[in-house]
Design an enzyme around this catalytic site. Structure first.
Site, PDB file in Angstrom:
ATOM      1  N   THR A 103       0.958  -1.201   0.099  1.00  8.77           N
ATOM      2  CA  THR A 103      -0.251  -0.099  -0.046  1.00  8.77           C
ATOM      3  C   THR A 103       1.109   1.326   0.158  1.00  8.77           C
ATOM      4  O   THR A 103       0.182   2.489   0.212  1.00  8.77           O
ATOM      5  CB  THR A 103      -0.803   0.137   1.378  1.00  8.77           C
ATOM      6  OG1 THR A 103       0.025  -0.162   2.290  1.00  8.77           O
ATOM      7  CG2 THR A 103      -2.100  -0.896   1.113  1.00  8.77           C
TER       8      THR A 103
ATOM      9  N   THR B 106       7.234   1.365   1.370  1.00  9.47           N
ATOM     10  CA  THR B 106       8.463   1.578   1.037  1.00  9.47           C
ATOM     11  C   THR B 106       8.540   3.253   1.094  1.00  9.47           C
ATOM     12  O   THR B 106       9.500   3.900   1.531  1.00  9.47           O
ATOM     13  CB  THR B 106       8.861   1.262  -0.484  1.00  9.47           C
ATOM     14  OG1 THR B 106       8.591  -0.286  -0.249  1.00  9.47           O
ATOM     15  CG2 THR B 106      10.440   1.283  -0.665  1.00  9.47           C
ATOM     16  N   TRP B 107       7.541   3.893   0.332  1.00 11.89           N
ATOM     17  CA  TRP B 107       7.494   5.327   0.215  1.00 11.89           C
ATOM     18  C   TRP B 107       7.226   6.092   1.485  1.00 11.89           C
ATOM     19  O   TRP B 107       7.943   6.967   1.943  1.00 11.89           O
ATOM     20  CB  TRP B 107       6.371   5.627  -0.746  1.00 11.89           C
ATOM     21  CG  TRP B 107       6.353   7.065  -1.419  1.00 11.89           C
ATOM     22  CD1 TRP B 107       7.244   7.873  -1.193  1.00 11.89           C
ATOM     23  CD2 TRP B 107       5.203   7.579  -2.077  1.00 11.89           C
ATOM     24  NE1 TRP B 107       6.781   9.241  -1.905  1.00 11.89           N
ATOM     25  CE2 TRP B 107       5.376   8.757  -2.325  1.00 11.89           C
ATOM     26  CE3 TRP B 107       3.818   6.931  -2.244  1.00 11.89           C
ATOM     27  CZ2 TRP B 107       4.763   9.880  -3.180  1.00 11.89           C
ATOM     28  CZ3 TRP B 107       3.008   7.853  -3.058  1.00 11.89           C
ATOM     29  CH2 TRP B 107       3.354   9.201  -3.577  1.00 11.89           C
TER      30      TRP B 107
ATOM     31  N   HIS C 295       3.025  -4.447  10.021  1.00 18.24           N
ATOM     32  CA  HIS C 295       2.006  -4.989   9.356  1.00 18.24           C
ATOM     33  C   HIS C 295       1.013  -5.513  10.017  1.00 18.24           C
ATOM     34  O   HIS C 295      -0.099  -5.851   9.730  1.00 18.24           O
ATOM     35  CB  HIS C 295       2.301  -6.112   8.070  1.00 18.24           C
ATOM     36  CG  HIS C 295       3.410  -5.683   7.067  1.00 18.24           C
ATOM     37  ND1 HIS C 295       3.228  -4.325   6.342  1.00 18.24           N
ATOM     38  CD2 HIS C 295       4.311  -6.356   6.394  1.00 18.24           C
ATOM     39  CE1 HIS C 295       3.871  -4.442   5.268  1.00 18.24           C
ATOM     40  NE2 HIS C 295       4.723  -5.473   5.266  1.00 18.24           N
TER      41      HIS C 295
ATOM     42  N   GLY D  69       4.249   2.335  -9.384  1.00 15.91           N
ATOM     43  CA  GLY D  69       3.873   3.618  -8.405  1.00 15.91           C
ATOM     44  C   GLY D  69       3.012   4.419  -8.826  1.00 15.91           C
ATOM     45  O   GLY D  69       2.823   5.511  -8.766  1.00 15.91           O
TER      46      GLY D  69
HETATM   47  P1  A3P Z   1       3.105  -0.959  -7.721  1.00 19.11           P
HETATM   48  O1  A3P Z   1       3.141  -2.300  -7.777  1.00 19.11           O
HETATM   49  O2  A3P Z   1       1.590  -0.227  -7.939  1.00 19.11           O
HETATM   50  O3  A3P Z   1       3.794  -0.127  -8.521  1.00 19.11           O
HETATM   51  P2  A3P Z   1       4.792  -1.539  -0.644  1.00 19.11           P
HETATM   52  O4  A3P Z   1       5.941  -0.408  -0.336  1.00 19.11           O
HETATM   53  O5  A3P Z   1       3.896  -1.439   0.362  1.00 19.11           O
HETATM   54  O6  A3P Z   1       5.457  -2.785  -0.727  1.00 19.11           O
HETATM   55  O7  A3P Z   1       4.334  -1.144  -1.752  1.00 19.11           O
HETATM   56  C1  A3P Z   1       4.600  -1.195  -3.142  1.00 19.11           C
HETATM   57  C2  A3P Z   1       4.021  -0.403  -4.039  1.00 19.11           C
HETATM   58  O8  A3P Z   1       4.358   1.029  -3.904  1.00 19.11           O
HETATM   59  C3  A3P Z   1       4.304  -0.610  -5.349  1.00 19.11           C
HETATM   60  O9  A3P Z   1       3.292  -0.245  -6.331  1.00 19.11           O
HETATM   61  C4  A3P Z   1       5.619   0.445  -5.814  1.00 19.11           C
HETATM   62  O10 A3P Z   1       5.969   0.644  -7.080  1.00 19.11           O
HETATM   63  C5  A3P Z   1       5.272   1.621  -5.018  1.00 19.11           C
HETATM   64  N1  A3P Z   1       6.119   2.305  -4.636  1.00 19.11           N
HETATM   65  C6  A3P Z   1       7.366   2.255  -4.113  1.00 19.11           C
HETATM   66  N2  A3P Z   1       7.984   3.261  -3.934  1.00 19.11           N
HETATM   67  C7  A3P Z   1       7.280   4.193  -4.281  1.00 19.11           C
HETATM   68  C8  A3P Z   1       7.566   5.868  -4.409  1.00 19.11           C
HETATM   69  N3  A3P Z   1       8.631   6.295  -4.065  1.00 19.11           N
HETATM   70  N4  A3P Z   1       6.553   6.668  -4.610  1.00 19.11           N
HETATM   71  C9  A3P Z   1       5.296   6.122  -5.105  1.00 19.11           C
HETATM   72  N5  A3P Z   1       5.150   4.791  -5.098  1.00 19.11           N
HETATM   73  C10 A3P Z   1       6.202   3.909  -4.827  1.00 19.11           C
END
Ligand code: A3P
Length: 341
Positions: free
Chosen positions: A90, A93-94, A146, A307
């Site tokens: 969700t 990482t961001w 989580h 993303g």
């Molecule tokens: P998508 O698979 O839709 O591209 P998590 O960090 O909870 O594992 O979530 C991963 C999702 O966040 C992935 O989505 C990933 O590409 C996206 N993501 C990771 N870093 C990001 C960032 N800096 N900005 C926006 N989305 C990001």
């Protein structure tokens, strides 16, 4: 970096969580784990062969179940702890990157920032991924989890003044992101999960830390009841207005941006540093790995896919979209929480 310790091996609870905790207590948790495991309901796993259901939540039988049991039995919160709580895929990482950069903005310069050489998960550990001595972290500790809000110990949710930042995302995008991610981590000896299968499992709630909607509602309710303790964010809002959300984040965490910082463009620098474009193109995030345990080693590049908002819809049939939207409306009915169409 003192806010990060490498995670040790996760073969047994006692081997893993050997910090300051009495060995008898650890043994009790171990015994409890061995006793309950064979009797837990099982569902098909996305990354592992099975998931097990414990206290209403679906978990990997080894890593996540042990992590939850350890947290419930042994975690000692501090009143200054900050938890980033998320359902996988969700925006963990961001959010980690943004929070780390916001809270530590006076410690690190943007030109040689730790996020330029360390994956965000390396800057801010998972509570349940067992760094072996959280006691050694300086306050305020930045931890991610989580674990559903309702399963966290009372010492964290009721008795302490620690804070939570939660981020949620449209379930269609979560499902697709998770399906693609988990298949990358799925061992070669297990056949990949089809989208149809993943869809069914997700709708039934059988996915890591699922049901998704229960996870979201747990934090949503906590936010309504104690807004000073739980900040509730949406991935979509963060995409739309990252600077506005980062300012809210700073304010909530007790690190508000001063007028001088705002006029100097510090907020925008943080947004730029943590942007998908910047992070996904860094060498460390293209070629290094994150070692969560001996079994779980993840290529950093898998944390960055597209993303985008709404990408899930390009994988799902109209019928799937209709069904997941219906489940979402039903589950969230009366809560005041809505997702886009
Ligand atoms: P998508 O698979 O839709 O591209 P998590 O960090 O909870 O594992 O979530 C991963 C999702 O966040 C992935 O989505 C990933 O590409 C996206 N993501 C990771 N870093 C990001 C960032 N800096 N900005 C926006 N989305 C990001």
């Amino acid at each position: 970096m003192d806010s990060f310790l490498p995670s040790p091996d996760c073969d047994t609870i006692s081997k893993t969580y050997n910090g300051q905790i009495d060995s008898h207590l650890i043994q009790k948790t171990n015994e409890g784990y061995r006793e309950i495991l064979p009797n837990l309901p099982r569902g098909k796993g996305w990354m592992t062969e099975h998931l097990v259901q414990y206290q209403g939540v679906w978990l990997t039988p080894n890593f996540a179940l042990k992590g939850l049991m350890w947290v419930q039995d042994h975690f000692k919160p501090r009143s200054t702890d900050i938890f980033l709580a998320t359902f996988p895929k969700t925006g963990t990482t961001w959010l980690k990157a943004l929070t780390f950069a916001t809270v530590n903005r006076t410690r690190y310069g943007f030109a040689d920032h730790p996020l330029l050489t360390t994956v965000p998960h390396g800057c801010l550990p998972f509570l349940e991924a067992c760094p072996n001595d959280l006691d050694g972290f300086r306050s305020p500790r930045l931890l991610s989890t989580h674990i559903p809000y309702t399963l966290l110990p009372n010492s964290v949710t009721v008795n302490q003044s620690c804070r939570f930042v939660y981020i949620c995302r449209d379930p269609k995008d979560v499902l697709v992101s998770k399906w693609l991610f988990m298949n990358k981590l799925r061992p070669k000896e297990l056949a990949p999960i089809s989208l149809e299968e993943a869809f069914e499992l997700f709708c039934q709630g059988i996915s890591h830390y699922g049901p998704y909607w229960d996870h979201v509602l747990g934090y949503w309710k906590a936010n309504l009841e104690t807004p000073e303790k739980v900040l509730f964010l949406k991935y979509e809002e963060l995409k739309e207005e990252p600077s506005v959300v980062v300012k809210r984040l700073g304010e909530f965490l007790g690190h508000p941006f001063s007028l001088e910082e705002v006029s100097k463009g510090v907020v925008e620098e943080i947004v730029k540093l943590c942007s998908f474009e910047n992070l996904s193109n860094l060498e460390v995030n293209k070629s290094s790995v994150l070692k969560l345990s001996t079994q779980i080693v993840i290529d950093n590049r898998h944390f960055f896919r597209k993303g985008n908002v709404g990408d899930g819809k390009s994988y799902l049939t109209d019928e799937m979209i209709k069904r997941i939207n219906e489940i979402t409306s039903e589950k969230l009915f009366g809560s005041g929480l809505v997702f886009g169409s």
